[in-house]
Motif scaffolding. Structure first.
Motif, short mmCIF file in Angstrom:
data_model
loop_
_atom_site.label_atom_id
_atom_site.label_comp_id
_atom_site.label_asym_id
_atom_site.label_seq_id
_atom_site.Cartn_x
_atom_site.Cartn_y
_atom_site.Cartn_z
N PRO A 97 0.80 -1.22 0.00
CA PRO A 97 0.00 0.00 0.00
C PRO A 97 0.84 1.28 0.00
O PRO A 97 0.36 2.33 -0.39
N ASN A 98 2.08 1.18 0.45
CA ASN A 98 2.93 2.37 0.47
C ASN A 98 4.39 1.95 0.35
O ASN A 98 4.71 0.77 0.48
N PRO A 99 5.30 2.86 0.09
CA PRO A 99 6.71 2.51 -0.15
C PRO A 99 7.44 1.86 1.02
O PRO A 99 8.52 1.32 0.85
N THR A 100 6.86 1.86 2.21
CA THR A 100 7.55 1.26 3.36
C THR A 100 6.94 -0.06 3.79
O THR A 100 7.43 -0.69 4.73
#
Length: 72
Positions: A32-35
Protein backbone atom coordinates in the motif's frame (compact mmCIF):
# COMPACT_ATOMS: atom_id res chain seq x y z
CA UNK A 1 15.12 -19.08 -32.50
CA UNK A 2 16.67 -17.33 -29.50
CA UNK A 3 16.74 -19.47 -26.37
CA UNK A 4 18.27 -22.64 -27.80
CA UNK A 5 21.00 -21.04 -29.97
CA UNK A 6 22.12 -18.90 -27.02
CA UNK A 7 21.95 -21.84 -24.57
CA UNK A 8 19.46 -20.08 -22.30
CA UNK A 9 18.46 -23.19 -20.37
CA UNK A 10 17.11 -21.25 -17.36
CA UNK A 11 14.77 -19.01 -19.34
CA UNK A 12 11.22 -20.20 -19.86
CA UNK A 13 7.58 -19.29 -20.41
CA UNK A 14 5.62 -20.44 -17.33
CA UNK A 15 2.46 -22.52 -17.57
CA UNK A 16 -0.81 -20.58 -17.11
CA UNK A 17 -1.37 -22.00 -13.61
CA UNK A 18 2.25 -21.73 -12.44
CA UNK A 19 2.29 -19.25 -9.53
CA UNK A 20 5.92 -19.42 -8.42
CA UNK A 21 8.76 -19.33 -10.89
CA UNK A 22 11.27 -22.14 -10.86
CA UNK A 23 14.12 -21.72 -8.43
CA UNK A 24 16.01 -19.45 -8.27
CA UNK A 25 13.52 -16.72 -9.01
CA UNK A 26 12.95 -13.05 -8.29
CA UNK A 27 10.12 -12.42 -5.88
CA UNK A 28 7.31 -10.03 -6.70
CA UNK A 29 6.29 -7.47 -4.12
CA UNK A 30 3.31 -5.20 -3.74
CA UNK A 31 2.19 -2.92 -0.98
CA UNK A 32 0.00 0.00 0.00
CA UNK A 33 2.93 2.37 0.47
CA UNK A 34 6.71 2.51 -0.15
CA UNK A 35 7.55 1.26 3.36
CA UNK A 36 5.23 -1.76 3.51
CA UNK A 37 5.54 -4.51 0.90
CA UNK A 38 4.15 -8.05 0.77
CA UNK A 39 5.67 -10.93 -1.20
CA UNK A 40 2.98 -11.74 -3.78
CA UNK A 41 4.95 -14.43 -5.63
CA UNK A 42 2.40 -17.07 -4.57
CA UNK A 43 -0.60 -14.85 -5.29
CA UNK A 44 -0.31 -13.77 -8.92
CA UNK A 45 0.63 -15.93 -11.87
CA UNK A 46 3.16 -14.29 -14.19
CA UNK A 47 0.85 -15.33 -17.05
CA UNK A 48 -1.53 -12.60 -15.88
CA UNK A 49 0.63 -10.11 -17.78
CA UNK A 50 1.25 -12.30 -20.83
CA UNK A 51 3.97 -10.95 -23.09
CA UNK A 52 4.42 -7.87 -20.89
CA UNK A 53 6.59 -9.84 -18.50
CA UNK A 54 5.75 -13.54 -18.36
CA UNK A 55 9.15 -14.92 -19.35
CA UNK A 56 11.31 -15.89 -16.42
CA UNK A 57 15.09 -16.09 -16.43
CA UNK A 58 18.17 -16.26 -14.23
CA UNK A 59 20.68 -13.41 -14.04
CA UNK A 60 23.24 -15.53 -15.89
CA UNK A 61 20.85 -16.13 -18.81
CA UNK A 62 20.00 -12.42 -18.86
CA UNK A 63 23.72 -11.60 -19.04
CA UNK A 64 24.12 -13.90 -22.07
CA UNK A 65 21.00 -12.50 -23.73
CA UNK A 66 21.96 -8.83 -23.16
CA UNK A 67 25.45 -9.43 -24.53
CA UNK A 68 24.01 -11.09 -27.65
CA UNK A 69 21.52 -8.26 -28.05
CA UNK A 70 24.24 -5.59 -27.71
CA UNK A 71 26.66 -7.31 -30.07
CA UNK A 72 24.10 -8.36 -32.65
Amino acid sequence: HILTPLGLTNTYYPAPDELVSRSPYAHGYDGPNPTSFDDVSNVFSPSLFSSAGIMSSTLEDLRVWSEALALG
